[in-house]
Design a protein around this motif. Structure first.
Motif, PDB file in Angstrom:
ATOM      1  N   GLY A 464       0.793  -1.214   0.000  1.00  0.00           N
ATOM      2  CA  GLY A 464       0.000   0.000   0.000  1.00  0.00           C
ATOM      3  C   GLY A 464       0.826   1.264   0.000  1.00  0.00           C
ATOM      4  N   ARG A 465       2.114   1.189  -0.184  1.00  0.00           N
ATOM      5  CA  ARG A 465       2.969   2.369  -0.167  1.00  0.00           C
ATOM      6  C   ARG A 465       3.289   2.827  -1.588  1.00  0.00           C
ATOM      7  NH1 ARG A 465       4.944   3.753   4.644  1.00  0.00           N
ATOM      8  NH2 ARG A 465       4.836   2.279   6.371  1.00  0.00           N
ATOM      9  N   ILE A 466       3.672   4.084  -1.709  1.00  0.00           N
ATOM     10  CA  ILE A 466       4.094   4.624  -2.995  1.00  0.00           C
ATOM     11  C   ILE A 466       5.449   4.014  -3.360  1.00  0.00           C
ATOM     12  CG2 ILE A 466       4.749   6.711  -4.239  1.00  0.00           C
ATOM     13  CD1 ILE A 466       2.853   8.276  -2.476  1.00  0.00           C
ATOM     14  N   VAL A 467       5.516   3.386  -4.526  1.00  0.00           N
ATOM     15  CA  VAL A 467       6.750   2.734  -4.952  1.00  0.00           C
ATOM     16  C   VAL A 467       7.348   3.416  -6.179  1.00  0.00           C
ATOM     17  CG1 VAL A 467       6.162   0.490  -3.981  1.00  0.00           C
ATOM     18  CG2 VAL A 467       5.402   1.074  -6.284  1.00  0.00           C
ATOM     19  N   ALA A 468       6.621   4.337  -6.779  1.00  0.00           N
ATOM     20  CA  ALA A 468       7.140   5.079  -7.925  1.00  0.00           C
ATOM     21  C   ALA A 468       6.230   6.273  -8.163  1.00  0.00           C
ATOM     22  CB  ALA A 468       7.226   4.203  -9.173  1.00  0.00           C
ATOM     23  N   ALA A 469       6.742   7.238  -8.907  1.00  0.00           N
ATOM     24  CA  ALA A 469       5.955   8.405  -9.290  1.00  0.00           C
ATOM     25  C   ALA A 469       6.207   8.684 -10.762  1.00  0.00           C
ATOM     26  CB  ALA A 469       6.333   9.616  -8.439  1.00  0.00           C
ATOM     27  N   GLU A 470       5.130   8.745 -11.538  1.00  0.00           N
ATOM     28  CA  GLU A 470       5.263   9.018 -12.963  1.00  0.00           C
ATOM     29  C   GLU A 470       5.183  10.520 -13.200  1.00  0.00           C
ATOM     30  OE1 GLU A 470       3.242   7.906 -17.292  1.00  0.00           O
ATOM     31  OE2 GLU A 470       2.357   7.160 -15.423  1.00  0.00           O
ATOM     32  N   ALA A 471       6.159  11.065 -13.910  1.00  0.00           N
ATOM     33  CA  ALA A 471       6.189  12.493 -14.238  1.00  0.00           C
ATOM     34  C   ALA A 471       5.441  12.721 -15.543  1.00  0.00           C
ATOM     35  CB  ALA A 471       7.634  12.969 -14.363  1.00  0.00           C
ATOM     36  N   LEU A 472       4.455  13.631 -15.510  1.00  0.00           N
ATOM     37  CA  LEU A 472       3.603  13.910 -16.660  1.00  0.00           C
ATOM     38  C   LEU A 472       3.669  15.395 -16.991  1.00  0.00           C
ATOM     39  CD1 LEU A 472       0.601  11.747 -15.473  1.00  0.00           C
ATOM     40  CD2 LEU A 472       2.240  11.146 -17.245  1.00  0.00           C
ATOM     41  N   LEU A 473       3.782  15.700 -18.261  1.00  0.00           N
ATOM     42  CA  LEU A 473       4.010  17.066 -18.715  1.00  0.00           C
ATOM     43  C   LEU A 473       2.694  17.836 -18.813  1.00  0.00           C
ATOM     44  CD1 LEU A 473       6.517  18.677 -19.538  1.00  0.00           C
ATOM     45  CD2 LEU A 473       6.031  18.062 -21.926  1.00  0.00           C
ATOM     46  N   ARG A 474       2.713  19.109 -18.364  1.00  0.00           N
ATOM     47  CA  ARG A 474       1.576  20.019 -18.474  1.00  0.00           C
ATOM     48  C   ARG A 474       2.073  21.379 -18.971  1.00  0.00           C
ATOM     49  NH1 ARG A 474      -0.373  15.785 -17.959  1.00  0.00           N
ATOM     50  NH2 ARG A 474      -2.061  15.094 -16.565  1.00  0.00           N
ATOM     51  N   LEU A 506      13.158  15.520 -18.570  1.00  0.00           N
ATOM     52  CA  LEU A 506      14.054  14.530 -17.984  1.00  0.00           C
ATOM     53  C   LEU A 506      14.908  15.160 -16.886  1.00  0.00           C
ATOM     54  CD1 LEU A 506      15.326  11.692 -18.006  1.00  0.00           C
ATOM     55  CD2 LEU A 506      16.870  12.504 -19.811  1.00  0.00           C
ATOM     56  N   ARG A 507      15.489  16.302 -17.156  1.00  0.00           N
ATOM     57  CA  ARG A 507      16.340  16.959 -16.158  1.00  0.00           C
ATOM     58  C   ARG A 507      15.528  17.416 -14.944  1.00  0.00           C
ATOM     59  NH1 ARG A 507      21.461  18.308 -17.655  1.00  0.00           N
ATOM     60  NH2 ARG A 507      22.041  17.948 -19.845  1.00  0.00           N
ATOM     61  N   GLU A 508      14.327  17.925 -15.195  1.00  0.00           N
ATOM     62  CA  GLU A 508      13.496  18.398 -14.083  1.00  0.00           C
ATOM     63  C   GLU A 508      13.050  17.231 -13.205  1.00  0.00           C
ATOM     64  OE1 GLU A 508      11.190  20.710 -11.503  1.00  0.00           O
ATOM     65  OE2 GLU A 508      12.887  21.159 -12.831  1.00  0.00           O
ATOM     66  N   ALA A 509      12.712  16.102 -13.808  1.00  0.00           N
ATOM     67  CA  ALA A 509      12.302  14.933 -13.032  1.00  0.00           C
ATOM     68  C   ALA A 509      13.455  14.421 -12.173  1.00  0.00           C
ATOM     69  CB  ALA A 509      11.795  13.834 -13.961  1.00  0.00           C
ATOM     70  N   CYS A 510      14.660  14.398 -12.725  1.00  0.00           N
ATOM     71  CA  CYS A 510      15.822  13.956 -11.952  1.00  0.00           C
ATOM     72  C   CYS A 510      16.097  14.926 -10.797  1.00  0.00           C
ATOM     73  CB  CYS A 510      17.044  13.843 -12.860  1.00  0.00           C
ATOM     74  SG  CYS A 510      16.960  12.496 -14.075  1.00  0.00           S
ATOM     75  N   ARG A 511      15.983  16.210 -11.086  1.00  0.00           N
ATOM     76  CA  ARG A 511      16.210  17.204 -10.018  1.00  0.00           C
ATOM     77  C   ARG A 511      15.202  17.039  -8.898  1.00  0.00           C
ATOM     78  NH1 ARG A 511      14.196  21.190  -7.787  1.00  0.00           N
ATOM     79  NH2 ARG A 511      12.343  21.061  -9.111  1.00  0.00           N
ATOM     80  N   PRO A 525      11.644   5.422  -7.285  1.00  0.00           N
ATOM     81  CA  PRO A 525      12.110   6.038  -8.528  1.00  0.00           C
ATOM     82  C   PRO A 525      11.044   6.950  -9.141  1.00  0.00           C
ATOM     83  CG  PRO A 525      11.436   3.789  -8.948  1.00  0.00           C
ATOM     84  CD  PRO A 525      11.319   3.989  -7.463  1.00  0.00           C
ATOM     85  N   VAL A 526      11.482   7.821 -10.014  1.00  0.00           N
ATOM     86  CA  VAL A 526      10.602   8.686 -10.788  1.00  0.00           C
ATOM     87  C   VAL A 526      10.635   8.207 -12.233  1.00  0.00           C
ATOM     88  CG1 VAL A 526      10.210  11.023 -11.642  1.00  0.00           C
ATOM     89  CG2 VAL A 526      10.873  10.662  -9.269  1.00  0.00           C
ATOM     90  N   ALA A 527       9.447   8.011 -12.820  1.00  0.00           N
ATOM     91  CA  ALA A 527       9.342   7.504 -14.188  1.00  0.00           C
ATOM     92  C   ALA A 527       9.135   8.662 -15.153  1.00  0.00           C
ATOM     93  CB  ALA A 527       8.183   6.521 -14.305  1.00  0.00           C
ATOM     94  N   VAL A 528       9.869   8.640 -16.257  1.00  0.00           N
ATOM     95  CA  VAL A 528       9.799   9.681 -17.284  1.00  0.00           C
ATOM     96  C   VAL A 528       9.506   9.013 -18.621  1.00  0.00           C
ATOM     97  CG1 VAL A 528      11.017  11.545 -18.448  1.00  0.00           C
ATOM     98  CG2 VAL A 528      11.450  11.092 -16.018  1.00  0.00           C
ATOM     99  N   ASN A 529       8.508   9.544 -19.335  1.00  0.00           N
ATOM    100  CA  ASN A 529       8.162   9.018 -20.656  1.00  0.00           C
ATOM    101  C   ASN A 529       9.103   9.589 -21.714  1.00  0.00           C
ATOM    102  OD1 ASN A 529       5.331   7.535 -20.497  1.00  0.00           O
ATOM    103  ND2 ASN A 529       5.267   9.270 -19.090  1.00  0.00           N
TER     104      ASN A 529
END
Length: 709
Positions: A464-474, A506-511, A525-529
């Motif tokens: 039930g814990r957060i194991v990843a976060a997907e980064a989505l562009l807006r 990509l750079r913003e998600a890593c930062r 981890p953070v996921a980037v498309n």
């Protein structure tokens, strides 16, 4: 001449052996007919040896059931010759039907071989018994006994090889009676042969003791054991083969379903854009003859976004299916092909000698179809459509040009108020200036840093814990507000702006991932498309290394998401890039699995860590057995190659419960949270760090923080 008497218990054993031999023979004959040709020789050899021993044991027990005043000595030949005869004739019978569906001739040949085997085995046994001779005048009786055995085996085999096999209780009773008939024929003819024989004692015969019950029981037990083991092995092998066949058929059906979904829209069942473009290209190639032409009618719904947002996505999906149903009825009247290109955009391909005239008729019929209101939840909903038409070869000779010109005409029709149909005209290309203006706006936004990343959590089903976060562009447009990626990513792809935009993301998600590690101790981890254009850039690997190094982020904290179509565009090159990412420590996930090429073989070919099941399979999961079977197959497939599985688009507790039961590893969707700003997501992480609890706290914190579109 000596009177022959029999031992009742030995005859009972012989009867049991005869039934077991008959049932095993018929069962093995059925199984042998279903094996492949290359395996039939081994199966026939093993089966004939077992059946030959059983037939010999039956005759041996019958002979030993006789009470003789003196019992002759017999040697090893009394076993070897009858057994060899029995095994050889059984092998001949099985060869008639091995590896193919038996016909009348094959069944007749097998029955004849079985009858000959029963008779020759008895004769061989009697010939090896000194003092027991068959006189010439009794040969007609022997012929009659052979005829009885042949008829009973023929009837039994016919019942067992009926096509299709009758699995009802009547069929089972018929098979039982057939087995008993074959056993009676086998046992009766043997008894007749013994009864009509004459016992003559020679001087070479030595007096023997009792009939040898221990020997009879031993032979009977050994024969029953051999036949029983053979029967069990045959049944188990048959069931394993049937199960393997069912599994193969299921996988074949699932693969066909995935292939279908990759070329068809999952909501309406219509051909998708790629399928439509392939059909258009083929039609253009076929219409290179004089006097033929074709037309494309492209339309979308006016103000569909407003309807979708005000009444909900469920109503929007229903509306699209109703539109597809109505227009399909119109298209069927003119043998046209209807497809759903994207969102609320549809296309109709018309192949006709006078395509322009036919397109006018179809467009008018389509507009008329929208005049009738659509009833939604007791409310009459009026929908209009903007239609654009282009004709080959007048408006373009390439499929892409033809489709683009029809879309241009549709856009002009929408700008003129909608609810109308326009044919493409050369002057309409002036709308390209608007496209250039949009491109300039996109470049300005990139320079003004109007883009930002939203984050959507992926939740572990077990913890039930957060194991990843997907980064989505807006895109936070100064005049239009928040714009989703579907509105500007296609233009960015077309203009090449996706490369600098993707690099920034990509750079913003890593930062951001590094900031969460330092400030909150986040370990996921953070996921980037990555788009197809980005992934094909020659500097993609140095770019990822630089983004990680500049942010001070470990490679294990970055996850790259790709679609199936990106990988399969150039499989060899894709495999090389993925191997480099694996060496760096970056994990790779396949996004929207099942909607692209859906090739089950590439999962072993590429170094992949995670599959994300497309939301189209999750949407109807609670009501569609087909979607449930597909999800179960994907999970099983992923397990077999060591991949984790994420269920996308979870919007209800029922869907979450079902994907949990289907053993998915993670889930993601609006039931947890919509994509949200980094600040909102960071606040959620702070709350979870304080509570240190599982899924209840995760959901509560996400809901309490709220979501943004």
């Amino acid at each position: 001449m000596t009177v022959l008497t029999t031992d009742a218990w030995a005859l009972a054993l012989a009867a049991v052996m005869a039934i077991l031999v008959s049932h095993t023979t018929l069962t093995l004959a059925w199984r042998v007919s279903t094996v492949s040709t290359r395996n039939s020789a081994c199966v026939v050899l093993a089966s004939s040896l077992a059946l030959g021993f059983g037939l010999w044991a039956t005759n041996f027990i019958q002979v030993m059931s006789l009470w003789l005043p003196e019992r002759p000595n017999v040697g090893i030949s009394w076993f070897v010759l009858p057994f060899a005869v029995a095994a050889a004739t059984q092998a001949c019978a099985l060869l008639f039907i091995a590896g193919r569906k038996p016909d009348a001739a094959a069944i007749t040949g097998a029955a004849f071989a079985l009858a000959v085997g029963a008779g020759m085995t008895r004769c061989a046994a009697l010939d090896e018994l000194p003092g027991l001779l068959v006189l010439q005048e009794e040969l007609p009786w022997i012929g009659g006994s052979f005829l009885i055995a042949f008829v009973t085996f023929l009837a039994a085999l016919w019942v067992w090889f009926r096509d299709p096999p009758d699995r009802s209780w009547r069929g089972a009773c018929a098979r039982i009676l057939a087995t008993l008939a074959a056993a009676i024929g086998l046992l009766g003819t043997s008894a007749q042969s013994l009864a009509i024989s004459r016992l003559l004692f020679h001087a070479c015969c030595q007096e023997a003791a009792s009939p040898g019950r221990l020997l009879v029981i031993s032979v009977a037990a050994l024969g029953c054991a051999v036949l029983s083991i053979t029967l069990v092995i045959a049944i188990c092998c048959g069931r394993l083969k049937d199960r393997a066949g069912r599994n193969a058929r299921d996988l074949e059906a699932i693969d066909a379903r995935l292939q279908y979904l990759s070329t068809h829209d999952s909501l309406t069942g219509l051909p998708n854009r790629q399928r439509f473009k392939d059909r258009l290209a083929n039609s253009i190639a076929d219409t290179q003859r004089a006097g033929r032409s074709l037309a494309i009618v492209v339309f979308d719904l006016d103000r569909f976004s407003a309807i979708n947002h005000s009444l909900g996505h469920g109503v929007g999906d229903w509306l699209l299916t109703e539109v597809a149903r109505r227009i399909a009825a119109v298209a069927s009247q003119s043998t046209a092909t209807l497809a759903r290109l994207d969102g609320d955009e549809f296309a109709v391909l018309i192949e006709h000698v006078a395509a322009r005239l036919e397109a006018q008729t179809v467009a008018a019929a389509m507009l008329a179809a929208f005049e009738e209101p659509m009833q939604v939840n007791g409310m009459a909903l009026r929908v209009r459509a903007s239609i654009g038409v282009s004709v080959w070869p007048d408006d373009g000779r390439r499929s892409d040009d033809l489709l683009a010109h029809a879309e241009v005409a549709m856009t002009i029709a929408k700008e003129r108020g909608g609810g109308q149909a326009l044919f493409f005209e050369p002057g309409m290309t002036d709308s390209m200036h608007e496209l250039l203006a949009q491109e300039d706006d996109l470049r300005r936004a990139l320079a003004a840093q109007e883009f930002e990343l939203y984050y959507q959590p992926e939740i572990s089903i077990k913890t039930g814990r957060i194991v990843a976060a997907e980064a989505l562009l807006r895109w936070r447009h100064p005049n239009k507000g928040i714009i989703g990626p579907n509105s500007f990513i296609p233009l960015a792809e077309e203009t090449g702006l996706i490369v600098p935009l993707g690099e920034w993301a990509l750079r913003e998600a890593c930062r951001q991932a590094r900031a969460w590690q330092v400030e909150l101790g986040a370990s996921f981890p953070v996921a980037v498309n990555l788009s197809a254009t980005q992934f094909r850039q020659p500097n993609i690997l140095p770019l990822i290394r630089a983004a990680l190094a500049d942010a001070g982020l470990d490679a294990g904290a970055l996850e790259i998401e790709l679609t199936e179509s990106v990988l399969m565009t150039n499989p060899e090159e894709s495999a090389g890039v993925l191997k480099q990412l694996r060496r760096m420590g970056v994990s790779v996930a396949i996004d929207d699995f099942g909607t692209g090429y859906s090739s089950l073989s590439y999962l072993r070919r590429f170094p992949i860590d995670k599959l994300k099941i497309d939301r189209s399979f999750i949407r109807d999961l609670t009501i569609s057995r087909t979607d449930e079977s597909i999800v179960r197959a994907i999970v099983s497939l992923a397990r077999s190659v060591g991949l984790r599985v994420v269920a996308e688009g979870i919007e209800s507790a029922e869907q979450l419960e079902l994907v949990t039961r289907l053993e998915c590893d993670q889930w993601q969707g609006y039931h947890c949270a919509a994509p949200q700003t980094a600040a909102c997501f960071e606040a959620t992480l702070g709350d979870l760090s304080a509570t240190r609890t599982g899924i209840a706290a995760t959901l509560a914190a996400l809901v309490a923080r709220g979501t943004e579109p």
